[in-house]
Write a protein that holds these residues in place. Structure first.
Motif, PDB file in Angstrom:
ATOM      1  N   PHE A 178       0.340   4.027  -2.965  1.00  0.00           N
ATOM      2  CA  PHE A 178      -0.126   5.393  -2.731  1.00  0.00           C
ATOM      3  C   PHE A 178       0.904   6.410  -3.220  1.00  0.00           C
ATOM      4  O   PHE A 178       0.526   7.497  -3.670  1.00  0.00           O
ATOM      5  N   TRP A 190       4.589  12.063   4.619  1.00  0.00           N
ATOM      6  CA  TRP A 190       4.578  10.617   4.428  1.00  0.00           C
ATOM      7  C   TRP A 190       5.982  10.025   4.386  1.00  0.00           C
ATOM      8  O   TRP A 190       6.192   8.887   4.802  1.00  0.00           O
ATOM      9  N   LEU A 213      -6.543  12.412  -3.762  1.00  0.00           N
ATOM     10  CA  LEU A 213      -6.072  11.163  -4.349  1.00  0.00           C
ATOM     11  C   LEU A 213      -6.878  10.817  -5.595  1.00  0.00           C
ATOM     12  O   LEU A 213      -8.031  11.242  -5.748  1.00  0.00           O
ATOM     13  N   ASN A 224      -4.813  15.849   1.986  1.00  0.00           N
ATOM     14  CA  ASN A 224      -5.659  15.159   1.017  1.00  0.00           C
ATOM     15  C   ASN A 224      -6.717  16.081   0.421  1.00  0.00           C
ATOM     16  O   ASN A 224      -7.134  15.895  -0.728  1.00  0.00           O
ATOM     17  N   LEU A 247      -6.487   4.090  -7.718  1.00  0.00           N
ATOM     18  CA  LEU A 247      -6.404   3.205  -6.552  1.00  0.00           C
ATOM     19  C   LEU A 247      -7.339   2.013  -6.705  1.00  0.00           C
ATOM     20  O   LEU A 247      -6.979   0.879  -6.371  1.00  0.00           O
ATOM     21  N   THR A 249       0.823  -1.208   0.000  1.00  0.00           N
ATOM     22  CA  THR A 249       0.000   0.000   0.000  1.00  0.00           C
ATOM     23  C   THR A 249       0.860   1.263   0.000  1.00  0.00           C
ATOM     24  O   THR A 249       0.529   2.246  -0.671  1.00  0.00           O
ATOM     25  N   ASN A 301       0.355   6.620  -6.850  1.00  0.00           N
ATOM     26  CA  ASN A 301      -0.895   7.327  -7.100  1.00  0.00           C
ATOM     27  C   ASN A 301      -0.692   8.834  -7.060  1.00  0.00           C
ATOM     28  O   ASN A 301      -1.334   9.577  -7.815  1.00  0.00           O
ATOM     29  N   ARG A 302       0.212   9.278  -6.211  1.00  0.00           N
ATOM     30  CA  ARG A 302       0.438  10.711  -6.033  1.00  0.00           C
ATOM     31  C   ARG A 302       1.454  11.291  -7.006  1.00  0.00           C
ATOM     32  O   ARG A 302       1.319  12.436  -7.455  1.00  0.00           O
TER      33      ARG A 302
END
Length: 236
Positions: free
Chosen positions: A72, A145, A196, A191, A201, A68, A75-76
């Protein structure tokens, strides 16, 4: 035109108006994780008890978090150059190492799994470090993150040098940090600022699920073939 050898990550958000699809590198990454999941399943099949299931869940959860974390990030940020691929390949090696050392955990030996998982988390932090340095608009997200995964990775590396059961407590703490981080006020604000891409996702989780189900079906067929069962067994 961007160079295939090295280029800056591109910040991607849901409102960018650009459709983001899973890359071949991401699909290959999924296959490595599926192989690890199957190894865990093999271990569970040999110890179908409450203790065996708890051990399976305790090892499966960090693997899922590792998958995950990378998903992620992709995804970003959109990035597919040589340095990125090299980092991902090393991540695949750490996943393979986790799969190989998972049976040792069930026998009380945690060093190899701790080092493998801690390294995998630090590599996710390395992705964010690169984005922090090269993508000005995403620095707040990358800092947050990147710090979360770096802290989680360090905790797991420390756990490698700590005897059980204290090491397992550090494992739980390291994973819990990542689980609760999306619910912080700062994370929710990030966010809202950089939404996102839910479509991407959804595709990523869907592809992984399909691959797992497909591999499970193949494994079931192989087991039935080796046992001499007739085709009606599968129907039943």
């Amino acid at each position: 035109m961007r160079s295939r050898w090295i280029h800056k990550p591109i910040l991607h958000t849901a409102d960018a108006g650009v459709e983001k699809r899973a890359t071949r590198l991401e699909l290959f990454f999924d296959l490595v994780f599926v192989a690890a999941f199957i190894q865990l399943g093999n271990g569970l099949s040999k110890n179908v008890t409450v203790v065996g299931f708890l051990g399976f869940a305790a090892i499966f959860t960090p693997l899922w978090v590792a998958w995950t974390g990378f998903t992620f990030f992709v995804n970003r940020f959109t990035i597919d150059d040589i340095p990125h691929r090299l980092i991902v390949i090393v991540q695949m090696v750490t996943v393979g190492a986790m799969a190989m050392t998972a049976p040792d955990v069930l026998e009380g030996e945690h060093f190899g799994f701790s080092v493998s998982y801690g390294t995998a988390q630090l590599l996710v932090a390395l992705h964010y470090l690169r984005a922090f340095k090269q993508v000005e608009g995403g620095r707040g997200y990358s800092r947050y993150w990147g710090s979360v995964f770096a802290l989680g990775g360090i905790i797991w590396l420390i756990a490698a040098a700590v005897p059980t059961p204290a090491a397992y407590g550090l494992w739980a703490f390291g994973v819990a940090i990542i689980f609760v981080s999306p619910f912080s006020k700062h994370s929710r604000a990030l966010n809202e600022e950089l939404p996102l891409d839910d479509e991407h996702l959804s595709e990523r989780y869907g592809i992984l699920t399909i691959i797992v189900l497909g591999e499970t079906f193949v494994k079931a067929l192989s087991s039935l073939t080796g046992s001499g069962q007739d085709p009606w067994t599968l129907v039943q």
